[in-house]
Design a protein around this motif. Structure first.
Motif, PDB file in Angstrom:
ATOM      1  N   ILE A  20      -0.275 -11.464  -8.269  1.00  0.00           N
ATOM      2  CA  ILE A  20       0.248 -12.563  -9.108  1.00  0.00           C
ATOM      3  C   ILE A  20      -0.079 -12.336 -10.586  1.00  0.00           C
ATOM      4  O   ILE A  20       0.707 -12.684 -11.468  1.00  0.00           O
ATOM      5  CB  ILE A  20      -0.255 -13.954  -8.636  1.00  0.00           C
ATOM      6  N   ASP A  21      -1.241 -11.727 -10.853  1.00  0.00           N
ATOM      7  CA  ASP A  21      -1.580 -11.411 -12.258  1.00  0.00           C
ATOM      8  C   ASP A  21      -0.623 -10.349 -12.793  1.00  0.00           C
ATOM      9  O   ASP A  21      -0.170 -10.408 -13.929  1.00  0.00           O
ATOM     10  CB  ASP A  21      -3.030 -10.907 -12.368  1.00  0.00           C
ATOM     11  N   TYR A  22      -0.329  -9.393 -11.908  1.00  0.00           N
ATOM     12  CA  TYR A  22       0.616  -8.328 -12.280  1.00  0.00           C
ATOM     13  C   TYR A  22       2.003  -8.943 -12.536  1.00  0.00           C
ATOM     14  O   TYR A  22       2.681  -8.596 -13.516  1.00  0.00           O
ATOM     15  CB  TYR A  22       0.639  -7.304 -11.147  1.00  0.00           C
ATOM     16  N   ALA A  23       2.403  -9.876 -11.676  1.00  0.00           N
ATOM     17  CA  ALA A  23       3.711 -10.537 -11.844  1.00  0.00           C
ATOM     18  C   ALA A  23       3.751 -11.295 -13.174  1.00  0.00           C
ATOM     19  O   ALA A  23       4.742 -11.225 -13.907  1.00  0.00           O
ATOM     20  CB  ALA A  23       3.967 -11.490 -10.672  1.00  0.00           C
ATOM     21  N   HIS A  24       2.670 -11.989 -13.492  1.00  0.00           N
ATOM     22  CA  HIS A  24       2.623 -12.730 -14.766  1.00  0.00           C
ATOM     23  C   HIS A  24       2.724 -11.779 -15.950  1.00  0.00           C
ATOM     24  O   HIS A  24       3.458 -12.030 -16.902  1.00  0.00           O
ATOM     25  CB  HIS A  24       1.322 -13.538 -14.864  1.00  0.00           C
ATOM     26  N   LYS A  25       1.978 -10.676 -15.841  1.00  0.00           N
ATOM     27  CA  LYS A  25       1.994  -9.696 -16.931  1.00  0.00           C
ATOM     28  C   LYS A  25       3.406  -9.158 -17.167  1.00  0.00           C
ATOM     29  O   LYS A  25       3.840  -8.963 -18.290  1.00  0.00           O
ATOM     30  CB  LYS A  25       1.024  -8.555 -16.579  1.00  0.00           C
ATOM     31  N   LYS A  26       4.117  -8.965 -16.072  1.00  0.00           N
ATOM     32  CA  LYS A  26       5.479  -8.417 -16.152  1.00  0.00           C
ATOM     33  C   LYS A  26       6.524  -9.495 -16.418  1.00  0.00           C
ATOM     34  O   LYS A  26       7.714  -9.190 -16.530  1.00  0.00           O
ATOM     35  CB  LYS A  26       5.825  -7.743 -14.819  1.00  0.00           C
ATOM     36  N   ALA A  53       5.573  -1.726  -6.451  1.00  0.00           N
ATOM     37  CA  ALA A  53       4.242  -1.719  -7.065  1.00  0.00           C
ATOM     38  C   ALA A  53       3.188  -1.312  -6.036  1.00  0.00           C
ATOM     39  O   ALA A  53       2.973  -1.993  -5.031  1.00  0.00           O
ATOM     40  CB  ALA A  53       3.937  -3.104  -7.626  1.00  0.00           C
ATOM     41  N   VAL A  54       2.561  -0.187  -6.299  1.00  0.00           N
ATOM     42  CA  VAL A  54       1.577   0.366  -5.370  1.00  0.00           C
ATOM     43  C   VAL A  54       0.190  -0.188  -5.715  1.00  0.00           C
ATOM     44  O   VAL A  54      -0.299  -0.016  -6.832  1.00  0.00           O
ATOM     45  CB  VAL A  54       1.558   1.906  -5.471  1.00  0.00           C
ATOM     46  N   ALA A  55      -0.413  -0.845  -4.736  1.00  0.00           N
ATOM     47  CA  ALA A  55      -1.723  -1.461  -4.974  1.00  0.00           C
ATOM     48  C   ALA A  55      -2.801  -0.386  -5.096  1.00  0.00           C
ATOM     49  O   ALA A  55      -2.952   0.469  -4.228  1.00  0.00           O
ATOM     50  CB  ALA A  55      -2.056  -2.405  -3.830  1.00  0.00           C
ATOM     51  N   ASN A  56      -3.524  -0.476  -6.197  1.00  0.00           N
ATOM     52  CA  ASN A  56      -4.552   0.515  -6.493  1.00  0.00           C
ATOM     53  C   ASN A  56      -5.894   0.122  -5.899  1.00  0.00           C
ATOM     54  O   ASN A  56      -6.789   0.937  -5.784  1.00  0.00           O
ATOM     55  CB  ASN A  56      -4.680   0.619  -8.018  1.00  0.00           C
ATOM     56  N   ASN A  57      -6.019  -1.148  -5.554  1.00  0.00           N
ATOM     57  CA  ASN A  57      -7.337  -1.645  -5.158  1.00  0.00           C
ATOM     58  C   ASN A  57      -7.374  -2.072  -3.699  1.00  0.00           C
ATOM     59  O   ASN A  57      -8.100  -2.986  -3.319  1.00  0.00           O
ATOM     60  CB  ASN A  57      -7.718  -2.837  -6.034  1.00  0.00           C
ATOM     61  N   SER A  92       0.836  -1.208   0.000  1.00  0.00           N
ATOM     62  CA  SER A  92       0.000   0.000   0.000  1.00  0.00           C
ATOM     63  C   SER A  92       0.873   1.262   0.000  1.00  0.00           C
ATOM     64  O   SER A  92       0.519   2.267  -0.614  1.00  0.00           O
ATOM     65  CB  SER A  92      -0.896   0.039   1.240  1.00  0.00           C
ATOM     66  N   PHE A  93       1.946   1.234   0.779  1.00  0.00           N
ATOM     67  CA  PHE A  93       2.874   2.375   0.856  1.00  0.00           C
ATOM     68  C   PHE A  93       2.113   3.684   1.115  1.00  0.00           C
ATOM     69  O   PHE A  93       2.259   4.647   0.377  1.00  0.00           O
ATOM     70  CB  PHE A  93       3.721   2.493  -0.419  1.00  0.00           C
ATOM     71  N   ASP A  94       1.308   3.665   2.168  1.00  0.00           N
ATOM     72  CA  ASP A  94       0.439   4.827   2.446  1.00  0.00           C
ATOM     73  C   ASP A  94       0.825   5.534   3.738  1.00  0.00           C
ATOM     74  O   ASP A  94       0.075   5.462   4.713  1.00  0.00           O
ATOM     75  CB  ASP A  94      -1.020   4.348   2.511  1.00  0.00           C
ATOM     76  N   PHE A 144      -0.550  -0.859  -9.663  1.00  0.00           N
ATOM     77  CA  PHE A 144      -1.183  -1.985 -10.344  1.00  0.00           C
ATOM     78  C   PHE A 144      -2.584  -2.202  -9.784  1.00  0.00           C
ATOM     79  O   PHE A 144      -2.875  -1.838  -8.650  1.00  0.00           O
ATOM     80  CB  PHE A 144      -0.336  -3.264 -10.208  1.00  0.00           C
ATOM     81  N   ASP A 145      -3.432  -2.775 -10.634  1.00  0.00           N
ATOM     82  CA  ASP A 145      -4.807  -3.113 -10.225  1.00  0.00           C
ATOM     83  C   ASP A 145      -4.888  -4.629 -10.104  1.00  0.00           C
ATOM     84  O   ASP A 145      -4.179  -5.349 -10.796  1.00  0.00           O
ATOM     85  CB  ASP A 145      -5.798  -2.682 -11.311  1.00  0.00           C
ATOM     86  N   GLY A 146      -5.774  -5.092  -9.270  1.00  0.00           N
ATOM     87  CA  GLY A 146      -6.039  -6.534  -9.211  1.00  0.00           C
ATOM     88  C   GLY A 146      -5.005  -7.295  -8.407  1.00  0.00           C
ATOM     89  O   GLY A 146      -4.329  -6.745  -7.536  1.00  0.00           O
ATOM     90  N   LEU A 147      -4.882  -8.580  -8.739  1.00  0.00           N
ATOM     91  CA  LEU A 147      -4.021  -9.470  -7.963  1.00  0.00           C
ATOM     92  C   LEU A 147      -2.549  -9.251  -8.300  1.00  0.00           C
ATOM     93  O   LEU A 147      -2.194  -9.079  -9.471  1.00  0.00           O
ATOM     94  CB  LEU A 147      -4.363 -10.934  -8.274  1.00  0.00           C
TER      95      LEU A 147
END
Ligand code: ADP
Length: 158
Positions: A75-81, A35-39, A10-12, A70-73
């Motif tokens: 692990i999905d972000y990791a796969h995308k990258k 990676a800052v979680a957007n959700n 979150s880094f908030d 990043f939005d969502g999970l």
């Protein structure tokens, strides 16, 4: 091959504890993507854009680091990258249960992605973004926990 890792959260806002983990991760990996979680289900004090900007400023002297949201999970972000390592920080035993659950869930969902835990210096073990926002709200001097510009940003928000 260039070994990359994602450090999600979150880094908030970002604290010296997060920065300590980033520095340690940079000793092991060629590139670290913060990676800052957007959700986040948490109600953040700072917008995603503000959090990204603050991390960029706090880490401006570091090479080999990228900051994005990043939005969502994760692990999905990791796969995308196409990145197979997630870094998380472990402060106290109290972090362990949540982190263990999350790592095992992520492993079940994405067996190709590994989570690595790094421990900060003992001076930062007790720092949490949540606690220092509360302390700042009550008028505490938080200059030992966050860079000066972040302290100002927190106080301006509160
Ligand atoms: P999240 O909502 O994903 O837990 P945080 O910004 O609170 O986001 O934390 C991101 C990661 O950084 C987590 O793995 C957390 O344990 C770690 N972390 C937070 N504060 C510290 C600290 N003071 N020292 C080391 N790691 C920390």
């Amino acid at each position: 091959m260039c070994q990359k890792a994602i450090y999600p959260g979150s880094f908030d806002p970002i604290t010296y504890g997060h920065i300590d983990i980033i520095k340690r991760a940079l000793k092991i990996f060629d590139e670290v993507i913060v990676a800052v979680a957007n959700n986040s289900s948490k109600q953040p004090l700072f917008s995603t854009e503000e959090r990204v900007k603050m991390i960029k400023q706090a880490t401006k002297d570091f090479d080999r680091i990228t900051v994005e949201s990043f939005d969502g999970l994760v692990i999905d972000y990791a796969h995308k990258k196409r990145i197979s390592v997630i870094i998380r920080g472990l402060r106290m035993i109290s972090d362990f249960e949540y982190e263990f659950q999350m790592a095992l869930t992520n492993r079940k969902l994405a067996p190709d992605v590994e989570t690595i835990y790094l421990m900060p210096s003992e001076s930062y073990c007790y720092i949490s973004s949540k606690l220092l926002k509360e302390a700042a709200y009550l008028g505490a001097d938080i200059s030992n926990f966050v860079p000066k510009f972040i302290e100002k940003a927190i106080k301006a928000k509160l």
